[in-house]
Motif scaffolding. Structure first.
Motif, PDB file in Angstrom:
ATOM      1  N   HIS A 131       0.860  -1.182   0.000  1.00  0.00           N
ATOM      2  CA  HIS A 131       0.000   0.000   0.000  1.00  0.00           C
ATOM      3  C   HIS A 131       0.901   1.238   0.000  1.00  0.00           C
ATOM      4  O   HIS A 131       1.761   1.367   0.878  1.00  0.00           O
ATOM      5  CB  HIS A 131      -0.902  -0.024   1.245  1.00  0.00           C
ATOM      6  N   LYS A 134      -1.983  -1.167  -3.552  1.00  0.00           N
ATOM      7  CA  LYS A 134      -2.944  -0.078  -3.375  1.00  0.00           C
ATOM      8  C   LYS A 134      -2.243   1.266  -3.305  1.00  0.00           C
ATOM      9  O   LYS A 134      -1.096   1.357  -2.875  1.00  0.00           O
ATOM     10  CB  LYS A 134      -3.745  -0.296  -2.092  1.00  0.00           C
ATOM     11  N   SER A 171      -3.100   5.388  -2.109  1.00  0.00           N
ATOM     12  CA  SER A 171      -4.067   6.339  -1.526  1.00  0.00           C
ATOM     13  C   SER A 171      -3.440   7.700  -1.303  1.00  0.00           C
ATOM     14  O   SER A 171      -2.305   7.802  -0.838  1.00  0.00           O
ATOM     15  CB  SER A 171      -4.571   5.843  -0.163  1.00  0.00           C
ATOM     16  N   LYS A 231      -6.705   4.981   9.519  1.00  0.00           N
ATOM     17  CA  LYS A 231      -7.977   4.450   9.033  1.00  0.00           C
ATOM     18  C   LYS A 231      -7.857   4.004   7.569  1.00  0.00           C
ATOM     19  O   LYS A 231      -8.375   2.953   7.186  1.00  0.00           O
ATOM     20  CB  LYS A 231      -9.064   5.509   9.181  1.00  0.00           C
ATOM     21  N   VAL A 232      -7.152   4.797   6.794  1.00  0.00           N
ATOM     22  CA  VAL A 232      -6.972   4.457   5.374  1.00  0.00           C
ATOM     23  C   VAL A 232      -6.152   3.168   5.253  1.00  0.00           C
ATOM     24  O   VAL A 232      -6.484   2.267   4.477  1.00  0.00           O
ATOM     25  CB  VAL A 232      -6.302   5.629   4.617  1.00  0.00           C
ATOM     26  N   SER A 241      -8.253   0.116   6.171  1.00  0.00           N
ATOM     27  CA  SER A 241      -9.469  -0.150   5.401  1.00  0.00           C
ATOM     28  C   SER A 241      -9.260  -1.352   4.472  1.00  0.00           C
ATOM     29  O   SER A 241      -8.200  -1.513   3.878  1.00  0.00           O
ATOM     30  CB  SER A 241      -9.818   1.105   4.594  1.00  0.00           C
ATOM     31  N   PRO A 270      -9.281   0.583   0.616  1.00  0.00           N
ATOM     32  CA  PRO A 270      -9.011   2.005   0.842  1.00  0.00           C
ATOM     33  C   PRO A 270      -9.350   2.851  -0.378  1.00  0.00           C
ATOM     34  O   PRO A 270      -9.193   2.412  -1.519  1.00  0.00           O
ATOM     35  CB  PRO A 270      -7.503   2.041   1.122  1.00  0.00           C
ATOM     36  N   ARG A 271      -9.834   4.058  -0.084  1.00  0.00           N
ATOM     37  CA  ARG A 271     -10.153   4.968  -1.191  1.00  0.00           C
ATOM     38  C   ARG A 271      -8.862   5.543  -1.764  1.00  0.00           C
ATOM     39  O   ARG A 271      -7.869   5.657  -1.064  1.00  0.00           O
ATOM     40  CB  ARG A 271     -10.979   6.136  -0.682  1.00  0.00           C
ATOM     41  N   ASN A 273      -8.601  10.958  -0.168  1.00  0.00           N
ATOM     42  CA  ASN A 273      -9.091  11.082   1.193  1.00  0.00           C
ATOM     43  C   ASN A 273      -8.894  12.498   1.707  1.00  0.00           C
ATOM     44  O   ASN A 273      -7.819  12.850   2.203  1.00  0.00           O
ATOM     45  CB  ASN A 273      -8.345  10.096   2.100  1.00  0.00           C
ATOM     46  N   VAL A 332     -12.448  11.651   4.989  1.00  0.00           N
ATOM     47  CA  VAL A 332     -12.153  10.512   5.845  1.00  0.00           C
ATOM     48  C   VAL A 332     -12.044  11.046   7.259  1.00  0.00           C
ATOM     49  O   VAL A 332     -11.567  12.163   7.470  1.00  0.00           O
ATOM     50  CB  VAL A 332     -10.854   9.810   5.393  1.00  0.00           C
TER      51      VAL A 332
END
Ligand code: NAD
Length: 357
Positions: free
Chosen positions: A134, A221, A223, A286-287, A290, A293-294, A297, A354
């Protein structure tokens, strides 16, 4: 197994807080490699980390502006295995464009843009091989771009604008109350004199939008965290630099506008709307945690109108004219911008922020 998290720029501010928060995780889910350009500046982090240091947190030197430093640091990580890379290191730059040398501008890009690119280039190949990882990038609301247009969101935004214009016609402007002041201040402060900083964040957002597509294929991922103002040393560092600025090349009106309008309102806005680095750290956690994850944010819902304006008019005219009228023609077309305030209640935009809870 613990997830290995490498963070850049941990000697202060948001980076320091993310490092401490994750290293002190009660379930000990993370091993944090907190990096900083100059290890002599470790005192604050060492104090905040307490017993986590040497257990769930280790320190490493890393200058994101140096290819060698980046390579050395990543090679020193066991098996080069990094689960989560947090690109946090960044610098600001304020002032009239005319007074800033191109050399100085390049240093901002070297940190904010190429610094992040260097890190990703070094860490990504191993993530791709493992089909896991990530990548987090600390962007800013100033890196926001209006390229993506979600039709549903746009229609809702336009719907809100229409309803609001009806209310305005009916003379219900006062309803907006104190948020009107906040919103005005917000717009006045954020759009000018941060040109190069904003450009560096736009650049990294564009880079990430492109990379995210390829990375998805490798199950990696990506973000972006997009804070508004945050109470760190960031603003003070820029203000210190201003004290030395000679404003050569800029005309008197621009300098006056910058010094008498921008700088005082900039201080007000940090005071009124700033979030704490701890809050941004919690949002980041939080991201990370998740399941899906979005990509984007935002952390501060007060900034959703800026995004809303881009959704509401993809030609860009609404944003440019709303900002212009607020800055230079205050009052007359205020209504256009105020209409966007209505978008704060637009649920599609609300979903974009977020928060730790
Ligand atoms: P900060 O100044 O406290 O932290 C920035 C950190 O980056 C510092 O520790 C600094 O030493 C480090 N750094 C700078 N150049 C470096 C380099 N070449 N190599 C390694 N580290 C380097 O400010 P902050 O607010 O914590 O900023 C962190 C990030 O958040 C930045 O990317 C910034 O653009 C972003 N951001 C800050 C705000 C804000 O208002 N403070 C708002 C939005 C986004």
């Amino acid at each position: 197994a613990q997830r290995v998290v490498l963070i850049t720029g941990c000697s202060s501010g948001i980076g320091l807080r993310i490092a401490v928060l994750l290293a002190k995780d009660e379930q000990r889910r993370y091993h944090v490699i907190a990096t900083m350009r100059n290890l002599q500046k470790k005192k604050e982090l060492v104090e905040a980390a307490g017993e986590a240091l040497g257990n769930t947190l280790t320190l490493q030197a890393l200058d994101v502006c140096s290819d060698d430093s980046v390579k050395q640091c990543i090679s020193s990580v066991k098996d080069r295995h990094i689960d989560i890379l947090i690109n946090n290191a960044g610098v600001g730059l304020l002032g009239p464009l005319e007074s800033i040398s191109v050399e100085r501008m390049k240093t901002v890009f070297d940190t904010n843009f190429f610094g992040t690119v260097r890190m990703i280039k070094e860490v990504m190949p191993d993530m791709k091989k493992r089909r896991a990882g990530h990548i987090i990038v600390m962007s800013s609301v100033m890196g926001m771009q209006g390229k993506r247009v979600d039709t549903r969101g746009r229609q809702r935004t336009l719907g809100s604008l229409f309803l609001y214009s009806q209310e305005l016609k009916a003379g219900e402007v006062e309803n907006v109350g104190s948020r009107q002041w906040e919103f005005t201040l917000l717009l006045r402060q954020r759009v000018v004199f941060n040109d190069i900083y904003a450009a560096s964040k736009f650049a990294i957002e564009g880079f990430c939008e492109s990379m995210a597509v390829q990375l998805l294929k490798f199950n990696v991922k990506m973000s972006l965290i997009e804070p508004g103002p945050v109470h760190t040393e960031f603003e003070a560092k820029m203000m210190d630099e201003l004290a030395e600025m000679e404003f050569s090349g800029a005309d008197q009106d621009t300098v006056r506008y910058f010094k008498d309008v921008y700088v005082p309102s900039s201080c007000d806005i940090f005071e009124a709307m700033g979030q704490t680095p701890e809050y941004i750290a919690k949002c980041t956690q939080k991201v990370i945690e998740s399941r899906s994850p979005r990509f984007r944010n935002l952390t501060n819902s007060l900034y959703t109108p800026i995004v809303a304006m881009k959704y509401a008019d993809e030609t860009g005219g609404l944003s440019v004219h709303a900002f212009y009228n607020l800055l230079f023609n205050f009052g007359s077309l205020m209504h256009v911008a105020m209409a966007v305030l209505k978008c704060l209640t637009c649920s599609c935009l609300r979903r974009r922020t977020v928060s730790p809870d």
